[in-house]
Design an enzyme around this catalytic site. Structure first.
Site, PDB file in Angstrom:
ATOM      1  N   ASP A 148      -3.655 -17.189   5.419  1.00 13.03           N
ATOM      2  CA  ASP A 148      -4.770 -17.956   4.839  1.00 13.03           C
ATOM      3  C   ASP A 148      -5.420 -18.843   5.891  1.00 13.03           C
ATOM      4  O   ASP A 148      -6.645 -18.971   5.958  1.00 13.03           O
ATOM      5  CB  ASP A 148      -4.338 -18.763   3.613  1.00 13.03           C
ATOM      6  CG  ASP A 148      -2.993 -19.422   3.776  1.00 13.03           C
ATOM      7  OD1 ASP A 148      -2.076 -18.773   4.302  1.00 13.03           O
ATOM      8  OD2 ASP A 148      -2.836 -20.583   3.396  1.00 13.03           O
ATOM      9  N   LYS A 154       2.188 -13.850   6.119  1.00 11.88           N
ATOM     10  CA  LYS A 154       2.292 -14.836   5.045  1.00 11.88           C
ATOM     11  C   LYS A 154       3.785 -15.127   4.859  1.00 11.88           C
ATOM     12  O   LYS A 154       4.319 -15.136   3.738  1.00 11.88           O
ATOM     13  CB  LYS A 154       1.634 -14.233   3.792  1.00 11.88           C
ATOM     14  CG  LYS A 154       1.392 -15.169   2.671  1.00 11.88           C
ATOM     15  CD  LYS A 154       0.294 -16.177   2.902  1.00 11.88           C
ATOM     16  CE  LYS A 154       0.365 -17.232   1.826  1.00 11.88           C
ATOM     17  NZ  LYS A 154      -0.242 -18.504   2.146  1.00 11.88           N
ATOM     18  N   TYR A 178       0.812  -1.218   0.000  1.00 12.70           N
ATOM     19  CA  TYR A 178       0.000   0.000   0.000  1.00 12.70           C
ATOM     20  C   TYR A 178       0.843   1.264   0.000  1.00 12.70           C
ATOM     21  O   TYR A 178       0.310   2.356   0.070  1.00 12.70           O
ATOM     22  CB  TYR A 178      -0.904   0.038   1.238  1.00 12.70           C
ATOM     23  CG  TYR A 178      -2.112  -0.843   1.118  1.00 12.70           C
ATOM     24  CD1 TYR A 178      -1.982  -2.182   0.766  1.00 12.70           C
ATOM     25  CD2 TYR A 178      -3.381  -0.350   1.359  1.00 12.70           C
ATOM     26  CE1 TYR A 178      -3.083  -3.001   0.661  1.00 12.70           C
ATOM     27  CE2 TYR A 178      -4.493  -1.168   1.254  1.00 12.70           C
ATOM     28  CZ  TYR A 178      -4.338  -2.483   0.903  1.00 12.70           C
ATOM     29  OH  TYR A 178      -5.434  -3.292   0.799  1.00 12.70           O
ATOM     30  N   ASP A 197      -6.348  -5.461   5.787  1.00 12.46           N
ATOM     31  CA  ASP A 197      -7.457  -4.921   5.007  1.00 12.46           C
ATOM     32  C   ASP A 197      -8.484  -6.029   4.757  1.00 12.46           C
ATOM     33  O   ASP A 197      -9.672  -5.878   5.020  1.00 12.46           O
ATOM     34  CB  ASP A 197      -6.897  -4.374   3.680  1.00 12.46           C
ATOM     35  CG  ASP A 197      -7.878  -3.458   2.982  1.00 12.46           C
ATOM     36  OD1 ASP A 197      -8.989  -3.262   3.500  1.00 12.46           O
ATOM     37  OD2 ASP A 197      -7.543  -2.938   1.902  1.00 12.46           O
TER      38      ASP A 197
END
Ligand code: NAP
Length: 416
Positions: free
Chosen positions: A283, A229, A162, A307
């Protein structure tokens, strides 16, 4: 105090001061507000009545908010001209007065501003986006046990993909960058490709995780989960996890137990009064929040994961339309509706003001007026439970009574 062009400083209020990185809140603090575009003015009017009524109820006139209007979005352009979507003095006023609350703002199309919200976060270095997600009984939810969810998400706000460092496919810049990476690092990026950069620093990650742990400590929450992640993106997301554990065990050693230590030293039984620091791959965290939400209390995560996760979590408790949020640094905070301006409903006194009202609950907790927060929350719970709701809930709830935005606020005030 700065001289402002259009902002009028209320004479009956006092500034919140910052002493040793802590807020010093007077009896009549000045709080800045941006009413917002589209449905913003409807929502703001309703919310302000709820806030003032709750403060009056809590303190019987001994304390009071002095509201100070500041401008952004369409109202700012109309007032300041010159395409001033976010006037400098708005940013200065938030810095000077420390606390602000806002309705949703239109995202200007073209003109070099990506989003007013993103600009505010960057200009004020509001590095943590804080989103509490919990269930209010009676809210229509797709889950069997929505009440099991009660988490607060701390999303890093300034880094990650971002940060806005992007290069369009098949341009001189992207081709140059691809050549540089392919040649210097022996990589094989296909040409042409769009390129985005994902910077994540120890500084940015640590201060976010630190804030999440401080919140857990101050609000008696039992765990902080680092969501990343890192199995794939080892040097960004993986480092986020490592830096998170590092700050936890260096700055809060007496307070925290890591998940490894829980098993190696405590036989799986959490010692009283400590905070468990654990981590989950992003995930799998989406599954965890669906299947075992009660195992999570505070989440700290990089920008993109945060987000996705905060909207998905809010949807589980039926709360997208009433989800509150805040963007904060150590000493400055903007509390805000998390939905947009819903322009098709503007000036119809129709939409749900819950998102700004619950953002106000966060704001009163932030300034140490928890009594006001409890009054608002209790009255809002009672109102939703009695099925007196705005159109968005009414269409999902059998036997409910649909009321206007302002009437929903009046009902909350009646229930205080
Ligand atoms: P949106 O304004 O969030 O509206 C999408 C839909 O969400 C609405 O049509 C409505 O659903 C529902 N909704 C939103 N607010 C609601 C409320 N208070 N009560 C009940 N339902 C509500 O999203 P958008 O139409 O994509 O965006 C409009 C503008 O807002 C854009 O300029 C966007 O950039 C901006 N925006 C601002 C912020 C912010 O300032 N924080 C955030 C997101 C978007 P139904 O149609 O089903 O009734």
């Amino acid at each position: 105090m700065l001289n402002y062009q259009h902002i009028k400083i209320p004479q009956d209020g006092e500034k919140i001061r910052i002493v040793n990185n802590r807020l010093k809140v007077p009896k009549n603090p000045i709080i800045a507000f941006i009413e917002g575009d589209g449905t913003g003015p409807d929502i703001w009017r309703a919310s302000k009545r709820v806030f003032d009524a709750a403060v009056e109820k809590a303190f019987n006139g001994k304390k009071k908010i002095s509201w100070m209007e500041i401008y952004a979005g369409e109202k700012a352009v109309a007032l300041y001209g010159n395409n001033a979507w976010l006037p400098d003095e708005t940013v200065e006023a938030i810095k000077e007065f420390s606390v602000a609350i806002k309705g949703p703002l239109t995202t200007p199309i073209g003109g070099g501003i990506r989003s007013l919200n993103v600009s505010l976060r960057q200009l004020l270095d509001l590095f943590a986006c804080v989103r509490p997600v919990k269930y209010y009984a009676g809210t229509p939810s797709p889950m069997k046990k929505p009440q099991d969810m009660n988490i607060v998400i701390f999303r890093e706000n300034t880094e990650d993909v971002y940060s806005g460092i992007e290069f369009k496919s098949d341009t001189e810049d992207s081709n140059k960058l691809i050549d540089f990476i392919n040649e210097s690092f022996n990589k094989k990026i296909r040409k042409p490709s769009g390129i985005g950069i994902k910077p994540m620093s120890e500084f940015g990650s640590s201060r976010l995780v630190k804030k999440a742990i401080e919140f857990a400590r101050d609000n008696k929450r039992g765990s902080v989960t680092l969501v990343h992640k890192g199995n794939i993106m080892k040097f960004t997301e993986g480092s986020f996890k490592e830096w998170g554990y590092k700050v936890a065990t260096s700055e809060f050693r007496e307070l925290v137990v890591t998940e490894d230590e829980l098993w190696s030293q405590y036989n799986g039984k959490m010692p009283e009064g400590k905070i468990l620091i654990k981590d989950r791959i992003a995930d799998s965290m989406f599954q965890q929040l669906l299947l075992r939400p009660s195992e999570y209390e505070v989440v700290a995560t990089p920008n993109l994961n945060g987000d996705y996760l905060s909207d998905a979590a809010a949807a589980q408790v039926g709360g997208l339309g009433i989800a509150p949020g805040a963007n904060m640094s150590y000493t400055t905070a903007i509390f805000e509706a998390t939905h947009g301006t819903a322009p098709k409903y503007a000036n119809q006194d129709k939409v749900n003001p819950g998102s700004v009202i619950l953002s106000g609950v966060m704001m009163f907790n932030f300034i140490g007026w928890g009594k006001v927060s409890r009054i608002i929350e209790k009255a809002m719970k009672k109102t939703i439970k009695s099925k007196v709701v705005t159109y968005d809930f009414a269409r999902l709830l059998k036997n409910s009574k649909e009321v206007k935005c302002s009437e929903f606020a009046s009902e909350i005030i009646k229930n205080m």
